[in-house]
Design an enzyme around this catalytic site. Structure first.
Site, PDB file in Angstrom:
ATOM      1  N   TRP A  67      12.656  12.286 -24.388  1.00 32.38           N
ATOM      2  CA  TRP A  67      11.427  12.696 -23.806  1.00 32.38           C
ATOM      3  C   TRP A  67      10.290  11.744 -23.956  1.00 32.38           C
ATOM      4  O   TRP A  67       9.724  11.200 -22.995  1.00 32.38           O
ATOM      5  CB  TRP A  67      10.865  13.848 -23.925  1.00 32.38           C
ATOM      6  CG  TRP A  67       9.846  14.419 -23.264  1.00 32.38           C
ATOM      7  CD1 TRP A  67       9.610  14.995 -22.056  1.00 32.38           C
ATOM      8  CD2 TRP A  67       8.340  14.311 -23.535  1.00 32.38           C
ATOM      9  NE1 TRP A  67       8.256  15.291 -21.504  1.00 32.38           N
ATOM     10  CE2 TRP A  67       7.492  14.756 -22.457  1.00 32.38           C
ATOM     11  CE3 TRP A  67       7.411  13.557 -24.580  1.00 32.38           C
ATOM     12  CZ2 TRP A  67       6.108  14.612 -22.722  1.00 32.38           C
ATOM     13  CZ3 TRP A  67       6.347  13.482 -24.636  1.00 32.38           C
ATOM     14  CH2 TRP A  67       5.642  14.290 -23.465  1.00 32.38           C
ATOM     15  N   PHE A  73      10.665  18.360 -31.077  1.00 31.40           N
ATOM     16  CA  PHE A  73       9.509  18.419 -30.918  1.00 31.40           C
ATOM     17  C   PHE A  73       8.869  18.032 -32.179  1.00 31.40           C
ATOM     18  O   PHE A  73       9.310  18.155 -33.090  1.00 31.40           O
ATOM     19  CB  PHE A  73       9.098  19.897 -30.667  1.00 31.40           C
ATOM     20  CG  PHE A  73       9.397  20.313 -28.981  1.00 31.40           C
ATOM     21  CD1 PHE A  73       8.156  20.338 -28.039  1.00 31.40           C
ATOM     22  CD2 PHE A  73      10.529  20.613 -28.511  1.00 31.40           C
ATOM     23  CE1 PHE A  73       8.513  20.609 -26.907  1.00 31.40           C
ATOM     24  CE2 PHE A  73      10.774  20.862 -27.083  1.00 31.40           C
ATOM     25  CZ  PHE A  73       9.754  20.867 -26.351  1.00 31.40           C
ATOM     26  N   THR A 109      16.071  16.770 -18.590  1.00 29.62           N
ATOM     27  CA  THR A 109      15.563  15.413 -19.414  1.00 29.62           C
ATOM     28  C   THR A 109      16.446  15.029 -20.239  1.00 29.62           C
ATOM     29  O   THR A 109      16.787  13.916 -20.362  1.00 29.62           O
ATOM     30  CB  THR A 109      14.444  15.941 -20.089  1.00 29.62           C
ATOM     31  OG1 THR A 109      13.264  16.685 -19.287  1.00 29.62           O
ATOM     32  CG2 THR A 109      13.631  15.057 -21.041  1.00 29.62           C
ATOM     33  N   ARG A 148      21.352  18.289  -9.383  1.00 26.58           N
ATOM     34  CA  ARG A 148      21.237  19.202  -8.235  1.00 26.58           C
ATOM     35  C   ARG A 148      19.561  18.469  -7.826  1.00 26.58           C
ATOM     36  O   ARG A 148      18.811  18.141  -8.570  1.00 26.58           O
ATOM     37  CB  ARG A 148      21.011  20.509  -8.450  1.00 26.58           C
ATOM     38  CG  ARG A 148      22.254  21.053  -8.968  1.00 26.58           C
ATOM     39  CD  ARG A 148      22.121  22.543  -9.356  1.00 26.58           C
ATOM     40  NE  ARG A 148      21.343  22.459 -10.648  1.00 26.58           N
ATOM     41  CZ  ARG A 148      20.583  23.654 -11.122  1.00 26.58           C
ATOM     42  NH1 ARG A 148      20.712  24.880 -10.433  1.00 26.58           N
ATOM     43  NH2 ARG A 148      19.831  23.592 -12.084  1.00 26.58           N
ATOM     44  N   LYS A 178       7.976  26.089 -12.474  1.00 27.22           N
ATOM     45  CA  LYS A 178       8.553  24.843 -12.839  1.00 27.22           C
ATOM     46  C   LYS A 178       7.522  23.803 -12.557  1.00 27.22           C
ATOM     47  O   LYS A 178       7.079  22.881 -13.527  1.00 27.22           O
ATOM     48  CB  LYS A 178       9.785  24.392 -12.577  1.00 27.22           C
ATOM     49  CG  LYS A 178      10.916  25.370 -13.265  1.00 27.22           C
ATOM     50  CD  LYS A 178      12.211  25.233 -12.902  1.00 27.22           C
ATOM     51  CE  LYS A 178      12.669  24.061 -13.780  1.00 27.22           C
ATOM     52  NZ  LYS A 178      14.055  23.749 -13.626  1.00 27.22           N
ATOM     53  N   PHE A 211      20.408  26.689 -15.926  1.00 22.11           N
ATOM     54  CA  PHE A 211      20.311  27.752 -16.996  1.00 22.11           C
ATOM     55  C   PHE A 211      21.142  27.616 -18.057  1.00 22.11           C
ATOM     56  O   PHE A 211      21.568  26.471 -18.382  1.00 22.11           O
ATOM     57  CB  PHE A 211      20.210  28.887 -16.185  1.00 22.11           C
ATOM     58  CG  PHE A 211      19.256  29.375 -15.392  1.00 22.11           C
ATOM     59  CD1 PHE A 211      17.911  28.984 -15.382  1.00 22.11           C
ATOM     60  CD2 PHE A 211      19.680  29.535 -14.052  1.00 22.11           C
ATOM     61  CE1 PHE A 211      16.936  29.084 -14.596  1.00 22.11           C
ATOM     62  CE2 PHE A 211      18.407  29.816 -12.660  1.00 22.11           C
ATOM     63  CZ  PHE A 211      17.245  29.492 -13.176  1.00 22.11           C
ATOM     64  N   LYS A 223      16.892  20.512 -20.432  1.00 22.00           N
ATOM     65  CA  LYS A 223      18.169  20.210 -19.936  1.00 22.00           C
ATOM     66  C   LYS A 223      18.478  18.939 -19.254  1.00 22.00           C
ATOM     67  O   LYS A 223      19.169  18.199 -19.429  1.00 22.00           O
ATOM     68  CB  LYS A 223      18.964  21.567 -19.511  1.00 22.00           C
ATOM     69  CG  LYS A 223      20.395  21.083 -19.200  1.00 22.00           C
ATOM     70  CD  LYS A 223      21.067  22.655 -18.736  1.00 22.00           C
ATOM     71  CE  LYS A 223      20.730  22.897 -17.269  1.00 22.00           C
ATOM     72  NZ  LYS A 223      19.746  23.927 -17.215  1.00 22.00           N
ATOM     73  N   ALA A 266      21.790  28.754 -10.460  1.00 23.38           N
ATOM     74  CA  ALA A 266      22.836  29.343 -11.286  1.00 23.38           C
ATOM     75  C   ALA A 266      22.782  30.814 -11.531  1.00 23.38           C
ATOM     76  O   ALA A 266      23.809  31.610 -11.996  1.00 23.38           O
ATOM     77  CB  ALA A 266      23.008  28.702 -12.743  1.00 23.38           C
TER      78      ALA A 266
END
Length: 556
Positions: A410, A382, A73, A94, A105, A301, A71, A273
């Site tokens: 990405w 992907f 990215t 954020r 993460k 999220f 998200k 969140a």
């Protein structure tokens, strides 16, 4: 293949004053923190009050899975793509918490060629906002306990203190503690505990405050506990709000950085969140809106958490009307929701994909039908995704009248998001019938049921007796008109993280209700959600290091 941190470290950043100038920020508002980051004086909002607001685009996602969605990215890559098609754009994000950075993460500044930099600083201490929030939170805790020690003129019941200390780290050992031991001079013994900093009400207040005066007013309304007569005690009664605001005066200023492609980015505030409202600060979003024609922002999220709170809490309080919503999904994650094992997600599996698609479609329906906003599904592509799988996603979304755009930011940066950017611009020109999921004049119980049944699709809601008792108490104290902030697992629409996809025939269990009077919402804790996470079996911290030249590695 290069890691995220290697890509970031190889990028030549522009001087932050150049980024500010390109964004239209006068030098008098820029407070440098080195050459690559700065604070922006909040008085800029007063001086730009007559400037029309830009369009706000919210980026949200399907329910998270171990397969990843991307998200942040996508948010960063979309902002870069918007600039590539000639749109004046800023991104508003954020700040990462040290808890997830050192936990699972390992970093939260985007990924690949769609990142904000300097990623090491952003992921670690940045400009000190998290520390300031923790200090203000803990100052209030210290003043509360000192008041009791010095005679307790407010008659605070030590058994009914609700204010906890906080630390910006996942530390399960601090969830439940006993403090004040060692005799009378060392305080009053009581059961206590810590929250992670991003769950502190001070964090929520900072992110919702309009200015320094609003900040102080909100801080003064924080309820820290109750008297022996069961009356609430506030930070204002402890005369703590002035000193707390003094600690937060610089933290209130949004942070300016840049993407790898030099798009201006405001990164400010970091409430989770799943246990808070999950959005960056109102001041950052508002500032970006005065400086750019398009503001690309994200909420934490899945859309059932961050987007719901962005729309029902932040937009309501700040008067923000979003123009469009991007819902990020991956074929891999949808197959996981459909029952495919993580080890098998590289293989084409149309059956699992179709079984997992209801998760995406429920998020789409919520955004378009409950909130009345135009949406696009961004498939974070992907290499293993097959044409048949992509076609199936597009087919199912088309039935709901929502287009699908492939996002390859990405690996390609902004140029990998051109199609998505063009669809976002198209959606922003469409009329939106934005509305909230519930009205504030409903009772607390009615609002909880609307979220549970309409957004989550629960068929029953059980508010356990202690929570119901507090609900009635809060309504009697005049808090019944506040919005609801649900604390719920991020891994499911339900309160059970093992229920993937779009579960039906389940019951939401509300076990505790609290009021965040300063932030201005009611917090409902459901299932087994906790406000102090723990580290995993193998923390990301084990892979993070720094060499003799000060170069950090292991953040990804």
């Amino acid at each position: 293949m290069k890691t995220d941190i290697q890509i970031a470290q190889e990028t030549q950043a522009k001087h932050i004053r150049q980024i500010a100038a390109e964004a239209g920020i006068d030098e008098k508002y820029v407070e440098q923190y080195g050459n690559d980051k700065a604070k922006i004086d909040y008085n800029i909002l007063t001086d730009l009050a007559d400037v029309p607001d830009g369009k706000v685009v919210l980026v949200t996602a399907i329910t998270p899975t171990p397969a990843g969605e991307g998200k942040t990215t996508t948010t960063v890559g979309l902002a870069d793509a918007m600039r590539k098609i000639g749109k004046k754009t800023m991104v508003a994000l954020r700040e990462p918490s040290l808890g997830p950075v050192f936990g699972i993460k390992g970093g939260a500044a985007g990924g690949g060629y769609a990142q904000v930099i300097p990623m090491e600083d952003i992921n670690l201490h940045f400009t000190g906002d998290m520390h300031a929030i923790g200090a203000a939170n803990n100052l209030l805790a210290a003043m509360l306990d000192n008041h009791i020690q010095q005679g307790n003129s407010l008659r605070i019941d030590p058994r009914r203190i609700t204010w906890k200390r906080c630390v910006d780290m996942n530390d399960r050992q601090l969830r439940f503690i006993t403090d004040g031991l060692g005799g009378r001079v060392n305080g009053t013994p009581r059961e206590d505990g810590f929250d992670i900093t991003v769950a502190s009400e001070v964090m929520a207040i900072l992110c919702l405050a309009r200015d320094i005066n609003d900040l102080k007013d909100r801080l003064s309304r924080i309820i820290v506990g109750y008297t022996y007569d069961e009356e609430p005690v506030t930070a204002g009664q402890l005369h703590a709000e002035g000193a707390m605001a003094a600690l937060l005066k610089d933290a209130l200023k949004p942070n300016l950085v840049q993407t790898l492609e030099h798009t201006p980015a405001l990164i400010h505030g970091g409430p989770f969140a799943n246990i808070a409202h999950g959005c960056n600060s109102v001041m950052a979003t508002k500032t970006a809106g005065k400086l750019a024609d398009y503001v690309i922002t994200e909420a934490g999220f899945g859309a059932d958490l961050g987007a719901e709170k962005f729309l029902d809490i932040k937009c309501r309080m700040a008067g923000i009307k979003p123009s469009a919503v991007v819902i990020v999904a991956t074929v891999r994650a949808l197959k996981h929701h459909g029952g495919a094992a993580k080890a098998d997600l590289q293989e084409e599996n149309l059956e699992a994909l179709e079984a997992g698609l209801p998760n995406l479609l429920q998020h789409v329906e919520n955004i378009t039908q409950i909130y009345g906003l135009p949406a696009v599904v961004a498939i974070n592509r992907f290499p293993a995704d097959t044409e048949a799988e992509l076609a199936l996603v597009e087919e199912k979304c088309t039935v709901l009248g929502v287009n699908v755009a492939l996002s390859e930011v990405w690996g390609k940066g902004g140029k990998g998001g051109i199609a998505l950017a063009e669809e976002v611009v198209r959606l922003c020109e469409q009329p939106a019938d934005f509305r909230y999921a519930y009205d504030l004049d409903m009772t607390i119980e009615e609002k909880i049921r609307v979220i549970a049944q309409n957004v989550y699709r629960a068929n029953h809601v059980v508010i356990q007796p202690p929570a119901m008792k507090m609900l009635k108490k809060l309504e009697s104290l005049g808090f019944g008109g506040l919005p609801i902030c649900m604390a719920k697992t991020q891994y499911s629409f339900s309160d059970d993280q093992t229920l993937l996809g779009a579960p039906r025939e389940w019951t939401l269990q509300v076990r505790e209700i609290r009021v965040s009077a300063g932030a201005g919402f009611i917090v409902c804790l459901t299932g087994n959600i906790m406000t102090m996470p723990g580290l995993p079996q193998k923390p990301a911290a084990e892979n993070i290091d720094v060499d003799s030249c000060g170069v950090i590695s292991g953040l990804f």
